[in-house]
Design an enzyme around this catalytic site. Structure first.
Site, short mmCIF file in Angstrom:
data_model
loop_
_atom_site.label_atom_id
_atom_site.label_comp_id
_atom_site.label_asym_id
_atom_site.label_seq_id
_atom_site.Cartn_x
_atom_site.Cartn_y
_atom_site.Cartn_z
N GLU B 60 -5.67 -1.08 -7.47
CA GLU B 60 -5.21 -1.45 -6.11
C GLU B 60 -5.84 -2.76 -5.66
OE1 GLU B 60 -6.28 1.56 -6.94
OE2 GLU B 60 -4.52 2.85 -6.66
N HIS B 129 -7.00 12.58 -0.21
CA HIS B 129 -5.58 12.21 -0.13
C HIS B 129 -5.02 12.36 1.28
CE1 HIS B 129 -5.29 12.74 -4.58
NE2 HIS B 129 -4.25 11.96 -4.47
#
Lengths: 391, 327
Positions: B60, B129
């Site tokens: 990322e 998450h």
């Protein structure tokens, strides 16, 4: 950050003393060898000589000399409290100057701390360059960026990131854009030996390899990340060899040898431009001065070590070569020095005539269009008491 | 008008803008051959090819960094994270480079880039998450942060974001991807950033929400209506810039407000809205402004416990009763 345990330093100090290496064969393993052109007597190794013209060599000499003089003056004005911070390039000028000379106008540069001067080589004028150090109203950056983070859209140079590594993925991304658009632009990105421990070094190398972008990534290995020697930064035999694992051709070059750096960068740029993909260069050099005006290097390294590297000064080595070729003598050198000193003095005098940027500029460029809440803050600030004069 | 699911509206926005402007690209993990981790980019690789729909290694921070570099030199990347949670490793690039390069360069450089991903709670995916990341990013000047609740707003706001010259962070929701709605077909249909919508009109209390919580707030409003309480639900749509005018006008009418959102109660966008209301509508308030947020704990995996942490309609109703002094 980047501080070794000082308690463990004394016992193995001998291991971390930075020795000068002999030139080593590069043909078989350019990432383990050491590409060198200049010999100690001022002659060149004909096997590696890039054949730079007399004009180009004199230009390189002049640029290095100007940077050397400029750095000394900037440290002085910082000590006098006229600017806030400065990170000098002294001792490692060969790589930025040779890189600047090896690039074309449309290429992009993403420097690290000690390569700001590339934009001077590529035509950015001295007065607005100094204005970035003073951060005053003559500064195109409007007094927002630290000194030694210089940038200029006019010469395609982007400010590096103080975090140490993030500019290298930017360089890869700019190259990726060139590849997608099918133009012939090449980008060059810099990082230091300390920066190779940051995740963005890995990110840049990995993505440059995977996407095969026209990017030249250069590590200026000056052997010290503030007080941490390279041996405590990585256990790798060389930094260049790290490129192998990413599938990026890598070369280790004598970073105090302008001719060697010019050859390595020019070849890497030519390969990138012709679709051959990225190159990683490790330029072996040494920071003669402090990390920055906030650092005292006598606390972590010996005078003897510094002296051995002063003897390998890139400016002196190039001078020896120019004298050897009959292109330079003491009189020409002294005249050049006088001329450059006068140029720098005049530029400092001029830049110091400018006051701080107007406070109304604080709210510009946060967004493309000023949002209403910033317009309100601006109006409120301008209604309020004026800031003390001069600051 | 077409009936589209939220994910189809996001896809339609990207396709239309990529057809309109060849500088626009989509990059991220699994966006190409896999068609997107949540099938948002389904069919886009086939349509635009590997040069414009780019699968990345798992990095990322890396693909954020190269996309910022590409934006500096003139491309307009759309960066997809598998979820906003994983943007944490790219936070430095967003904070120190995307948000600052225009300002640090004295306006010489710009970073026209869109970061998009699902955000907030999903179902039983645990603490790593389930972050509501908008609170971290909305704090940063130089960024714009959008959080639509409907397919039409998703399309119109994403198209506006892609055309914008500043970095825009676009918060989607895994639990909204299947939601259907009427979406305009006009290729120039844009929803302006910084304008809230009134999702339901009412006179008794203002509930401010965004993204998934708009739907939960509407559920709460339906319960309240059966008690004779007419709640006005404001769908913020845009967190930065923030439409305080619409919020304040509503509170001036209802005199009471509850902010309902995902994310922790300490600081954040919810607290920011409370500040604006108390500062700009103090004399109009008949009760303290209350908030319904995550409980102040990392998200548990267990479904029953998770439901206790995530704001439910019943918790919003309870807060509304408090500001009406009916509790």
């Amino acid at each position: 950050m980047h501080q070794a345990d000082p308690g463990s330093r004394g016992s193995d100090a001998a291991e971390t003393t930075i020795a000068i290496e002999a030139a080593a064969p590069v043909a078989a393993a350019p990432d383990l060898g050491l590409l060198r052109v200049l010999r100690d007597d001022g002659s060149v190794d004909p096997a590696t000589d890039p054949g730079m013209s007399a004009e180009l060599l004199l230009r390189a000499y002049r640029e290095i000399k100007r940077l050397r003089l400029l750095d000394a003056r900037m440290i002085l004005v910082q000590r006098q409290g006229r600017v806030g911070f400065y990170g000098a390039c002294t001792g490692q000028e060969a790589t930025p100057i040779a890189t600047g000379l090896a690039l074309e106008k449309d290429d992009w540069v993403f420097p690290a701390l000690r390569e700001s001067s590339i934009m001077l080589v590529r035509g950015f004028p001295l007065v607005p360059y100094l204005a970035q150090i003073y951060g005053n109203s003559a500064d195109v950056l409007k007094g927002r960026q630290m000194p030694s983070h210089m940038s200029g859209r006019a010469v395609n140079q982007v400010s590096w990131s103080s975090v140490i590594g993030p500019q290298l993925p930017h360089a890869v991304g700019a190259a990726w854009a060139a590849k997608i658009r099918g133009d012939r632009t090449v980008t060059v990105g810099f990082i230091g030996d300390g920066g190779t421990s940051e995740p963005d070094f890995h990110n840049a190398m990995n993505l440059a390899g995977v996407y095969r972008v026209p990017c030249v990534m250069i590590c200026q290995n000056n052997h010290w990340a503030i007080s941490v020697p390279t041996a405590r930064q990585t256990a790798s035999e060389t930094i260049a060899v790290k490129g192998r694992a990413y599938g990026v051709p890598s070369v280790r070059v004598d970073g105090n040898d302008v001719l060697a750096v010019y050859k390595a960068v020019s070849e890497a740029v030519a390969r990138a431009r012709s679709g051959g993909g990225p190159t990683f260069l490790e330029a072996l050099t040494y920071r003669i001065g402090a990390h920055s005006t906030s650092d005292d290097p006598t606390r972590y390294r010996s005078d003897e070590e510094v002296a051995t590297w002063v003897a390998r000064d890139p400016l002196a080595r190039l001078r020896r070569h120019l004298v050897h070729r009959g292109l330079l003598d003491d009189a020409i050198d002294a005249a050049m020095e006088q001329e450059l000193s006068a140029e720098i003095s005049a530029a400092i005098t001029e830049v110091e005539t400018h006051g701080p940027p107007g406070r109304e500029t604080l709210f510009d460029d946060v967004y493309a269009d000023q949002p209403w809440h910033l317009a309100e803050q601006r109006a409120e600030l301008l209604r309020g008491p004026k800031a003390p004069a001069g600051h | 008008m077409s009936q589209l699911r939220f994910r189809e509206a996001v896809r339609a926005a990207m396709i239309e803008e990529m057809e309109r402007d060849e500088r626009v690209y989509l990059i991220g993990e699994e966006v190409g051959h896999y068609q997107g981790a949540y099938k948002v980019s389904e069919g886009m690789l086939e349509r635009f090819g590997e040069r414009r729909v780019i699968d990345t290694p798992i990095t990322e921070s890396g693909f954020t960094g190269i996309s910022i570099g590409a934006a500096i030199v003139g491309l307009r990347p759309i960066v997809e994270y598998m979820t906003w949670n994983f943007s944490a490793v790219a936070f430095d690039q967003i904070l120190n480079n995307a948000a600052k390069l225009r300002q640090m360069s004295g306006g010489q450089l710009r970073v026209p880039i869109v970061f998009r991903a699902p955000n907030g709670s999903a179902r039983q995916v645990g603490s790593q998450h389930s972050h509501a990341m908008e609170h971290f990013y909305a704090h940063i000047p130089g960024l714009k942060v959008l959080a639509p609740a409907t397919p039409a707003d998703a399309k119109g706001l994403l198209k506006a974001a892609i055309r914008d010259d500043d970095p825009v962070l676009f918060m989607e929701s895994e639990t909204l991807y299947g939601v259907k709605g009427e979406v305009p077909d006009d290729p120039d249909f844009l929803v302006p950033m910084g304008q809230a919508a009134i999702a339901r009109e009412g006179r008794d209390v203002t509930i401010v929400a965004w993204s998934r919580m708009v739907h939960v707030a509407l559920e709460a409003a339906a319960v309240l209506a059966r008690e004779g309480v007419e709640a006005e639900v404001i769908d913020l749509r845009s967190l930065r810039p923030l439409d305080e005018t619409t919020i304040v006008a509503s509170v001036r009418k209802t005199h009471r407000a509850v902010i309902a959102y995902e994310g922790w109660p300490y600081g954040g966008v919810g607290a920011e809205i409370v500040d604006r209301i108390q500062r700009l509508a103090f004399d109009d308030l008949d009760a303290p402004v209350l908030r319904t947020s995550f409980l102040d704990v990392p998200m548990p995996y267990n479904a029953r416990l998770e439901q206790l942490v995530v704001p439910q309609a019943s918790r919003i109703v309870e807060q509304v009763r408090k500001v009406l002094y009916r509790a």
